[in-house]
Design a protein around this motif. Sequence first.
Motif, PDB file in Angstrom:
ATOM      1  N   ILE B 168      14.633  -7.152  -1.537  1.00 35.63           N
ATOM      2  CA  ILE B 168      14.767  -6.777  -0.126  1.00 35.63           C
ATOM      3  C   ILE B 168      13.435  -6.957   0.596  1.00 35.63           C
ATOM      4  O   ILE B 168      13.361  -7.548   1.676  1.00 35.63           O
ATOM      5  N   VAL B 169      12.376  -6.440  -0.029  1.00 34.11           N
ATOM      6  CA  VAL B 169      11.069  -6.435   0.642  1.00 34.11           C
ATOM      7  C   VAL B 169      10.557  -7.857   0.826  1.00 34.11           C
ATOM      8  O   VAL B 169      10.057  -8.213   1.894  1.00 34.11           O
ATOM      9  N   GLU B 170      10.707  -8.702  -0.199  1.00 27.88           N
ATOM     10  CA  GLU B 170      10.187 -10.068  -0.085  1.00 27.88           C
ATOM     11  C   GLU B 170      10.835 -10.804   1.087  1.00 27.88           C
ATOM     12  O   GLU B 170      10.162 -11.454   1.882  1.00 27.88           O
ATOM     13  N   ALA B 171      12.164 -10.690   1.181  1.00 29.77           N
ATOM     14  CA  ALA B 171      12.858 -11.412   2.258  1.00 29.77           C
ATOM     15  C   ALA B 171      12.423 -10.905   3.629  1.00 29.77           C
ATOM     16  O   ALA B 171      12.222 -11.685   4.568  1.00 29.77           O
ATOM     17  N   THR B 172      12.262  -9.596   3.749  1.00 34.38           N
ATOM     18  CA  THR B 172      11.944  -9.004   5.057  1.00 34.38           C
ATOM     19  C   THR B 172      10.487  -9.251   5.438  1.00 34.38           C
ATOM     20  O   THR B 172      10.192  -9.721   6.542  1.00 34.38           O
ATOM     21  N   ALA B 173       9.590  -8.937   4.507  1.00 34.23           N
ATOM     22  CA  ALA B 173       8.162  -8.966   4.839  1.00 34.23           C
ATOM     23  C   ALA B 173       7.669 -10.383   5.127  1.00 34.23           C
ATOM     24  O   ALA B 173       6.785 -10.567   5.959  1.00 34.23           O
ATOM     25  N   PHE B 174       8.224 -11.371   4.454  1.00 33.82           N
ATOM     26  CA  PHE B 174       7.727 -12.740   4.636  1.00 33.82           C
ATOM     27  C   PHE B 174       8.469 -13.481   5.747  1.00 33.82           C
ATOM     28  O   PHE B 174       8.241 -14.664   5.963  1.00 33.82           O
ATOM     29  N   LYS B 175       9.367 -12.792   6.429  1.00 27.34           N
ATOM     30  CA  LYS B 175      10.020 -13.456   7.577  1.00 27.34           C
ATOM     31  C   LYS B 175       9.751 -12.651   8.847  1.00 27.34           C
ATOM     32  O   LYS B 175      10.638 -12.489   9.701  1.00 27.34           O
ATOM     33  N   SER B 176       8.520 -12.145   8.955  1.00 27.87           N
ATOM     34  CA  SER B 176       8.079 -11.369  10.127  1.00 27.87           C
ATOM     35  C   SER B 176       8.917 -10.134  10.379  1.00 27.87           C
ATOM     36  O   SER B 176       9.024  -9.669  11.517  1.00 27.87           O
ATOM     37  N   GLY B 177       9.512  -9.586   9.327  1.00 27.18           N
ATOM     38  CA  GLY B 177      10.268  -8.349   9.472  1.00 27.18           C
ATOM     39  C   GLY B 177       9.384  -7.129   9.282  1.00 27.18           C
ATOM     40  O   GLY B 177       8.167  -7.241   9.099  1.00 27.18           O
ATOM     41  N   ILE B 178      10.024  -5.969   9.333  1.00 25.26           N
ATOM     42  CA  ILE B 178       9.280  -4.704   9.234  1.00 25.26           C
ATOM     43  C   ILE B 178       9.849  -3.899   8.069  1.00 25.26           C
ATOM     44  O   ILE B 178      11.065  -3.774   7.933  1.00 25.26           O
ATOM     45  N   VAL B 179       8.955  -3.371   7.233  1.00 30.38           N
ATOM     46  CA  VAL B 179       9.384  -2.618   6.047  1.00 30.38           C
ATOM     47  C   VAL B 179       8.840  -1.190   6.103  1.00 30.38           C
ATOM     48  O   VAL B 179       7.629  -0.987   6.232  1.00 30.38           O
ATOM     49  N   ILE B 180       9.747  -0.232   5.995  1.00 31.06           N
ATOM     50  CA  ILE B 180       9.381   1.185   6.000  1.00 31.06           C
ATOM     51  C   ILE B 180       9.873   1.792   4.687  1.00 31.06           C
ATOM     52  O   ILE B 180      11.028   1.616   4.326  1.00 31.06           O
ATOM     53  N   ALA B 181       8.982   2.511   4.003  1.00 30.22           N
ATOM     54  CA  ALA B 181       9.345   3.088   2.701  1.00 30.22           C
ATOM     55  C   ALA B 181       9.329   4.604   2.762  1.00 30.22           C
ATOM     56  O   ALA B 181       8.373   5.189   3.254  1.00 30.22           O
ATOM     57  N   GLN B 182      10.390   5.216   2.252  1.00 30.44           N
ATOM     58  CA  GLN B 182      10.324   6.655   1.988  1.00 30.44           C
ATOM     59  C   GLN B 182       9.915   6.806   0.530  1.00 30.44           C
ATOM     60  O   GLN B 182      10.371   6.045  -0.329  1.00 30.44           O
ATOM     61  N   VAL B 183       9.012   7.755   0.289  1.00 27.64           N
ATOM     62  CA  VAL B 183       8.562   7.975  -1.090  1.00 27.64           C
ATOM     63  C   VAL B 183       8.649   9.456  -1.399  1.00 27.64           C
ATOM     64  O   VAL B 183       8.637  10.291  -0.489  1.00 27.64           O
ATOM     65  N   ASN B 184       8.728   9.756  -2.684  1.00 29.00           N
ATOM     66  CA  ASN B 184       8.777  11.162  -3.077  1.00 29.00           C
ATOM     67  C   ASN B 184       7.416  11.817  -2.896  1.00 29.00           C
ATOM     68  O   ASN B 184       7.324  12.990  -2.588  1.00 29.00           O
ATOM     69  N   GLU B 185       6.360  11.023  -3.116  1.00 30.48           N
ATOM     70  CA  GLU B 185       5.029  11.586  -2.845  1.00 30.48           C
ATOM     71  C   GLU B 185       4.024  10.489  -2.559  1.00 30.48           C
ATOM     72  O   GLU B 185       4.160   9.356  -3.033  1.00 30.48           O
ATOM     73  N   ILE B 186       3.033  10.875  -1.762  1.00 28.28           N
ATOM     74  CA  ILE B 186       1.914   9.971  -1.505  1.00 28.28           C
ATOM     75  C   ILE B 186       0.780  10.410  -2.420  1.00 28.28           C
ATOM     76  O   ILE B 186       0.473  11.603  -2.512  1.00 28.28           O
ATOM     77  N   VAL B 187       0.228   9.427  -3.148  1.00 27.37           N
ATOM     78  CA  VAL B 187      -0.770   9.750  -4.168  1.00 27.37           C
ATOM     79  C   VAL B 187      -2.024   8.900  -3.946  1.00 27.37           C
ATOM     80  O   VAL B 187      -2.018   7.952  -3.152  1.00 27.37           O
ATOM     81  N   ASP B 188      -3.085   9.243  -4.652  1.00 30.31           N
ATOM     82  CA  ASP B 188      -4.311   8.448  -4.518  1.00 30.31           C
ATOM     83  C   ASP B 188      -4.161   7.096  -5.195  1.00 30.31           C
ATOM     84  O   ASP B 188      -4.620   6.090  -4.682  1.00 30.31           O
ATOM     85  N   LYS B 189      -3.521   7.122  -6.360  1.00 29.56           N
ATOM     86  CA  LYS B 189      -3.343   5.863  -7.097  1.00 29.56           C
ATOM     87  C   LYS B 189      -1.963   5.890  -7.729  1.00 29.56           C
ATOM     88  O   LYS B 189      -1.621   6.841  -8.422  1.00 29.56           O
ATOM     89  N   VAL B 190      -1.168   4.838  -7.476  1.00 35.01           N
ATOM     90  CA  VAL B 190       0.178   4.816  -8.052  1.00 35.01           C
ATOM     91  C   VAL B 190       0.087   4.442  -9.538  1.00 35.01           C
ATOM     92  O   VAL B 190      -0.837   3.731  -9.951  1.00 35.01           O
ATOM     93  N   PRO B 191       1.053   4.920 -10.341  1.00 36.62           N
ATOM     94  CA  PRO B 191       1.011   4.652 -11.798  1.00 36.62           C
ATOM     95  C   PRO B 191       1.054   3.159 -12.122  1.00 36.62           C
ATOM     96  O   PRO B 191       0.494   2.707 -13.096  1.00 36.62           O
TER      97      PRO B 191
END
Lengths: 547, 547
Positions: B168-191
């Motif tokens: 989903i993200v590849e198709a949207t982001a590389f065709k001038s689309g907009i991507v919004i993510a909901q996440v369970n938490e915002i962290v300093d460094k993702v695993p």
Amino acid sequence: MRDWTKQRTERTARLKGAMPLATGKIVKAEQVTELLGHLIKSGDRVCLEGDNQKQADFLARCLTQVDPAAIHDLHIVQSGLVLTEHLDLFRLGIARKLDFSYSGPQSGAIARALDQGKIELGAIHTYIELFARYSVDLTPNVALIAAVSADREGNLYTGPNTEDTPTIVEATAFKSGIVIAQVNEIVDKVPRVDIPGDQIDFVVEAPEPFYVEPLFTRDPGAVTESQILMAMMALKGIYAEYQPKRLNHGIGFATAAIELLLPTFGEKLGLRGKVATHWALNPHPTLIPAIESGWVEQIHCFGSEVGMDQYMSARPDIYFIGKDGTLRSNRLLCQNAGLYASDMFIGSTLQIDLAGNSSTVTPDRIAGFGGAPNMGSDAHGRRHVSDAWLKAGREAAGHSGLLVRGRKLVVQMVETFGEGMKPAFVEELDSIALAKKLGMELAPVMIFGDDVTHIITEEGIANLLLCRNADEVEQAIRGVAGYTPVGMARDRVRVEELRARGVIRRPEDLDIEPLEASRNLLAARSIRDLVTWSGGLYVPPSKFRNW
Amino acid sequence: MRDWTKQRTERTARLKGAMPLATGKIVKAEQVTELLGHLIKSGDRVCLEGDNQKQADFLARCLTQVDPAAIHDLHIVQSGLVLTEHLDLFRLGIARKLDFSYSGPQSGAIARALDQGKIELGAIHTYIELFARYSVDLTPNVALIAAVSADREGNLYTGPNTEDTPTIVEATAFKSGIVIAQVNEIVDKVPRVDIPGDQIDFVVEAPEPFYVEPLFTRDPGAVTESQILMAMMALKGIYAEYQPKRLNHGIGFATAAIELLLPTFGEKLGLRGKVATHWALNPHPTLIPAIESGWVEQIHCFGSEVGMDQYMSARPDIYFIGKDGTLRSNRLLCQNAGLYASDMFIGSTLQIDLAGNSSTVTPDRIAGFGGAPNMGSDAHGRRHVSDAWLKAGREAAGHSGLLVRGRKLVVQMVETFGEGMKPAFVEELDSIALAKKLGMELAPVMIFGDDVTHIITEEGIANLLLCRNADEVEQAIRGVAGYTPVGMARDRVRVEELRARGVIRRPEDLDIEPLEASRNLLAARSIRDLVTWSGGLYVPPSKFRNW
């Protein structure tokens, strides 16, 4: 108790041996061969990234320099086998088994190596099929890949030639494999992250930028009037009739001719906006005039093409472009687009038999098929309809109905006599002899006849959808096979019957005057014309410049 | 001069409006609805990530709260339409057109909304087909996705449920689309980085972790003896005969029964190591006993399954596991694996007609087909051979030969009477009536008869590969359709002829004694048994715990 972490333990042990050679993830070019000695073991499945275009050529050279006494019997699993180094691995006894998709320049060498027993052949796949096996039974233990740049954490920028890289890396990195990347330069910050660094184990700055071949550039100056005639028939007999909006063009001069006729002959037919608006396509320079004339809405690319990057960067409404301003290609996504979201594949081949089976394999040249078997096959899982797809399906079924699926249009364009005046139509494909010689259970066929819907030659169009049995298919094919022995052996009465039914259509049946098939119809007649059409944005490689 | 950067200009303008609401890429939960008001325009194609399992439920809720006067006629392009909020978008007039793959719990609501004209239906796709169209003609303008965590640069960790996100993200982001993510938490460094931050525009920490449904958990306690009998026939009549090593099991109790019989009845048949070694499969808990008994070499997953994460993390030799220690799933890769690298698909359905066409659609329930049309179709582009595939192809052709392709085994298991004693076999699929009502040009069919190779009921196995015409197919199907009206209307003489030819096989023809089909044969008879088999690593969701 079974040990369920053998692969991870093995990986850790190999990395431990290699660690002293690296500073973080960075390895010096002169130490790569030694590094590979620690990271690769005999019997490993290795993907030495050889895409359709981009080549991990430095890593290939290093791999040929390991000691065959220590590392041997590698199983090479990669889409393209196109560098001499790829063959050297087998000659030197470093590699033994091969699963691949495409060879091209090495097709003669592969045939010889098979003959000499230097290569144990797994299978010749279509790209997406090989990628599928990366997830199932051909997961690489080690992947040697190529990118434009990397940062010190190993984040990779693959730039316009992303191609196979994400697919190779995902399969390898998430199955306890090892991934080594050669890059053109190591930088502080990559222009965009195509591959996250935590999937990459080692990075080396190669002495030279990776090799990339302009495979999809066709000089309009070399398009013949016979190809123009075929292109006119395609446009009037197929594009205008079925109106496919979403399609792929294969490689070759006949399809290049179609591209160059869109803004001229296609315009006269009133087809702009009605056909060929959405593409799964390599960046063909010959499509530039059609793009500039407003024919094209969107193109997704398998890979890039030398000289096209600047032009594509300036056309983000058409191409998939990253925030860094350059193309994002992806072979897996584009092959899937060609399979499931395209209404037509049109391409060329070397040989066609009486059932419509086609092949580019001869006993002394095993070229592989690349994407053609996938692009040129009907996706039985497809469930969305389009007018083109439904019309083809109903022609095949002989009726319509709520349970009559559509069909992808799969068109083969071929001049009756090919290079060296070899007939394109044969009673039996050369690949049958090859299969017998190598003891294969299935002959290497590019596109099977049951997937082909139309064959176009300079003599006419054979519509196989309208054929009701194998005899009709045979006569339809003979009926467009010209003066080849296959064409001469036609049953003239039955061919005329097929013509009366519209199964065979001659240029005159389409109101096309062969004498009008002139190079004046081409929207661009030279590479230089293409540069002009592009407003100077297309920068052809020097071998295509003669001014 | 044409403007070739309209999409980028549009994107920039939208981002500009939204910027004041964000700190860097981070947006507060309470401002998301307002944010969407800036980022989404009427008529946009929107993918509101609804995978098979993972749901961007918070973003879905926010989207239902935008002003329909300002934002309307959205075209929803997403694989799963499973939340009430997804339907609310249509009820509220925010969305108008729908292209999807799977609904499940909303199948009744979708049927009603179609009936009321609230939804304009594009098509019901198989997953990989919809993904293909993301590259071609259904590229999202805006993608609202879900991940486990994000860092402040927007790098996402999708964890075990990666599923559709990269596609989903590849198709949207590389065709001038907009991507919004909901996440369970915002962290300093993702695993680990599953999606690079430069493909993500905005991140919001959702008030609750994203919703995920345990879809592939089948309680062994609910497996019936009739399903066990069918599973025994499958193992003896198909697994033992064709020896498919690479396969997919669909959802359902009949295939769960097969999984639970591998270490018992399958072991007795001597099949360990000879069949079912490599899988494209969701993490079925019922496969745990077979894995622990050494049947399985490798599994690639479409998504994760609630409760299975810890078990899979401890089995990295079997599953694809990241360096962070958790599963990497990927629906596109796994569907492709099922299409091109599997020798068998075996699953269930709701209705089968006399040509073997099957469907789960009824006039009041439009469930979609998910992956079944793809997994259950023969890939015509496949070029590598396997014994199982060749044997199936040769049975279908009636002969062998160097041009005889193989066939994927596509097996439908169904009890003759389903839920509410409704016959599974019908003269005409309910989906025909639906197609007529909705004016569709093609009825929604899950798997077309020409792709089905075997049908298994409690009465026997019908091998459609051996049928030579439509009449034989019909009698073969009637011959296993039991006491349903379709089964009662069989031609007894012809059915016995088919049985004599091995087209139909009864339990006794396979030397299976129906009375032996006992629950004692199941390697696990309860969810608790599965936990025991897993050494306590499988942690079933509470609704499956009764101890």
